[in-house]
Every structure is written in structure tokens, then in C-alpha cells.
Motif scaffolding. Structure first.
Motif, mmCIF file in Angstrom:
data_model
loop_
_atom_site.group_PDB
_atom_site.id
_atom_site.type_symbol
_atom_site.label_atom_id
_atom_site.label_comp_id
_atom_site.label_asym_id
_atom_site.label_seq_id
_atom_site.Cartn_x
_atom_site.Cartn_y
_atom_site.Cartn_z
ATOM 1 N N UNK A 13 0.814 -1.219 0.000
ATOM 2 C CA UNK A 13 0.000 0.000 0.000
ATOM 3 C C UNK A 13 0.849 1.272 0.000
ATOM 4 N N UNK A 14 2.131 1.125 -0.313
ATOM 5 C CA UNK A 14 3.046 2.267 -0.205
ATOM 6 C C UNK A 14 2.676 3.418 -1.142
ATOM 7 N N UNK A 15 1.965 3.123 -2.243
ATOM 8 C CA UNK A 15 1.603 4.177 -3.194
ATOM 9 C C UNK A 15 0.164 4.663 -3.017
ATOM 10 N N UNK A 16 -0.507 4.173 -1.983
ATOM 11 C CA UNK A 16 -1.902 4.559 -1.745
ATOM 12 C C UNK A 16 -1.988 5.894 -1.001
ATOM 13 N N UNK A 17 -3.154 6.532 -1.098
ATOM 14 C CA UNK A 17 -3.450 7.726 -0.298
ATOM 15 C C UNK A 17 -4.128 7.277 0.993
ATOM 16 N N UNK A 18 -3.669 7.835 2.113
ATOM 17 C CA UNK A 18 -4.201 7.451 3.422
ATOM 18 C C UNK A 18 -5.010 8.601 4.027
ATOM 19 N N UNK A 19 -6.091 8.234 4.676
ATOM 20 C CA UNK A 19 -6.867 9.165 5.487
ATOM 21 C C UNK A 19 -6.598 8.786 6.934
ATOM 22 N N UNK A 20 -6.169 9.745 7.736
ATOM 23 C CA UNK A 20 -5.587 9.375 9.024
ATOM 24 C C UNK A 20 -6.014 10.306 10.140
ATOM 25 N N UNK A 21 -5.773 9.848 11.358
ATOM 26 C CA UNK A 21 -5.953 10.696 12.535
ATOM 27 C C UNK A 21 -4.940 11.836 12.509
ATOM 28 N N UNK A 22 -5.214 12.890 13.249
ATOM 29 C CA UNK A 22 -4.318 14.043 13.306
ATOM 30 C C UNK A 22 -2.949 13.667 13.864
#
Length: 291
Positions: A183-192
Motif C-alpha cells: 500500500x506504499x503508493x496509496x493515499x491514506x486518510x488518518x488521525x491528526x
């Protein structure tokens, strides 16, 4: 040397302004200036560098302030202990937590046993929780990373697995598990940044050799899940939140490598007095998770 002098010094040191300190203390500025001057004469060193009306705490003042703060903290702790032992209140507990979904059942079972105890909850970053714990503004922290410090205690309560959620239309949605490096090229949605779960997931990515591409940061898991459903990225999710994932537009993936887990624990300060209510709460939390 009198306690009033120390209190006045503490206020001037915090404001670094004689007029503001006098207004806050509700005394005349000349009287405050004389009090600070007498304290400096008694100590034999200046505590401030003076530039016109501006004051700056110097090295002597900073050293002395640490001791003065400790004196007043001990007095405050002593007052809390005496009030507690005399039964002058029904008990107050301040708790900071980074995993609020743990609270309803945990607090419900405690308050059924101790209905007169008042519990105040705060949601803070890891660094803020540690600072508040060290200065005695809160009694406990529940975090997913240990809070380390010479005066802090941390007890592990439970360990849970961490998964990934992806949109159901994602090319990987046909799989049930994956290696994180894929998943190294994926976009992540993350906690602050600064929250313990974010620190942990960043470390997991770094462990396998990449820095996650964060396209959105937030502190609301519901919002993060909604953005994943919209196809705007993927997100880490702890096992405690798995039972809330029922939307057909989301798919959960197990992570094969590395071993993705987090350990949730309870922290408190050995330096600060814990009220009888707080001691009961600590015992309850430990029994609740380690029974």
C-alpha cells in the motif's frame, strides 16, 4: 520570606509584566514592585532582567520559579488529600483519553457502583496528555502508546489487532488480507498528527519502508470512514471499531506483515495525590480489563 511574596513572584514570572501582574493580583503596582525587590534582596540575586517596563525572567529566576512552583503544587496536593480524607467532596476524576469508544460501558459500570463521583473527560493528543498528567491537571490517561517518564506509571489493559478499510470498488477489495508494503503508493486518510493511533500507524509504515501519503487528517473516525467510502483514500482501523463497519461500500482487510497491533493502557502520575475516588476508579479499570 513569606508565601505571599512567593505567590506574587509566581504571578510576575508568568506575566513578565509588573502592571499586568498587579492588575491580576488587585494590588498597587508600587507595592508589588517593592515586594519583588525585597524578595530579590532576601535571596541576594536579581530574579528578572529589566528593560524599561519589560521584565524577563533570568537564569536565577527560572531556577527559583521551579522550586516555587513545586512548593505551591505540594500545598495544592496536600489540600486535596485532606479534603478527600475529611470527606468534603464526593470525588472528582479527570480523565484524558484517545479512544473515546471505550468509555460508555467502562464508565457506566463504574458509576453504577459510585454514583456520586463526577468524571470529567478530555480528548487530547499524546504529548498534551503527558504534560497534563505531569503537572497534575488530570488524574489518568488511557492511550494506545505507553506514556513514559520517571514519575509516570503505565499498565497495559488490552491488545487489539489493527486492520485497513478500503472502498468496496478498490482493486484490492477482492482480497481478505494484504502485506502493508503493498500500500506504499496509496493515499491514506488518518488521525491528526500527535494522536497515539496516528503515531503508531506511521511507525508501522516506516517499519516496512515507506512514509504514508496522508491526504486528509482528522480526529473523527466517522468522518474518516465517510471519506474512505467516497473513494478518497484508505485508512487504518482498530479492532474495537470493526463492529461499526457495516456499510457495503467499505471492505476490511487484515494485515499479514508486519504484526499490526496496539496495546491500550492506563497511565497516572506517582508524584500527584490520587483521591479515594481516583484510586477506586483505577482499581475498577484494572479489574474491568484484566478480569
Amino acid at each position: 520570606m513569606e508565601f505571599l511574596q512567593l505567590y506574587y513572584f509566581q504571578t510576575v514570572a508568568r506575566t513578565e509584566h509588573m502592571t499586568k501582574a498587579a492588575e491580576e493580583l488587585r494590588i498597587a503596582q508600587p507595592s508589588l514592585s517593592k515586594t519583588i525587590a525585597r524578595l530579590e534582596a532576601d535571596l541576594g540575586v536579581p530574579l528578572f532582567d529589566r528593560h524599561g517596563r519589560q521584565l524577563r525572567l533570568n537564569s536565577y529566576g527560572k531556577t527559583f520559579l521551579q522550586r516555587v512552583d513545586r512548593v505551591f503544587m505540594e500545598i495544592h496536593e496536600g489540600r486535596r488529600e485532606l479534603q478527600d480524607r475529611a470527606g468534603l467532596d464526593k470525588g472528582n476524576i479527570t480523565l484524558a483519553i484517545s479512544i473515546p469508544k471505550l468509555l460508555p460501558e467502562l464508565l457506566g459500570s463504574f458509576l453504577r457502583e459510585f454514583p456520586d463521583v463526577l468524571i470529567r473527560q478530555r480528548i487530547e493528543s499524546t504529548s498534551t496528555m503527558k504534560r497534563l498528567l505531569e503537572i497534575g491537571d488530570i488524574d489518568f490517561c488511557i492511550t494506545s502508546v505507553p506514556l513514559e517518564g520517571p514519575e509516570l506509571e503505565w499498565i497495559p489493559l488490552l491488545t487489539e489487532e489493527i486492520f485497513l478499510i478500503i472502498p468496496s470498488e478498490h482493486p484490492l477489495a477482492e482480497q481478505d488480507s494484504i502485506n502493508l508494503i503493498e500500500l506504499k503508493d496509496e493515499s491514506f486518510i488518518s488521525m491528526n498528527t500527535g494522536f497515539s493511533f496516528r503515531d503508531l500507524t506511521d511507525a508501522l509504515c516506516k517499519e516496512v519502508g515507506f512514509i504514508p501519503n496522508i491526504t486528509f487528517e482528522g480526529d473523527d473516525p466517522e468522518t474518516i470512514g465517510a471519506l474512505v467510502r467516497q473513494g478518497l483514500g484508505i485508512a487504518f482501523i482498530p479492532a474495537l471499531s470493526m463492529n461499526r463497519i457495516t456499510n457495503p461500500k467499505l471492505k476490511c482487510l487484515q494485515i499479514n506483515e508486519p504484526n499490526c497491533q496496539r496495546t491500550i493502557g492506563l497511565s497516572w502520575s506517582k508524584r500527584h495525590y490520587l483521591s479515594l475516588a481516583a484510586q477506586s476508579f483505577r482499581d475498577h479499570v484494572i479489574r474491568y480489563f484484566l478480569k
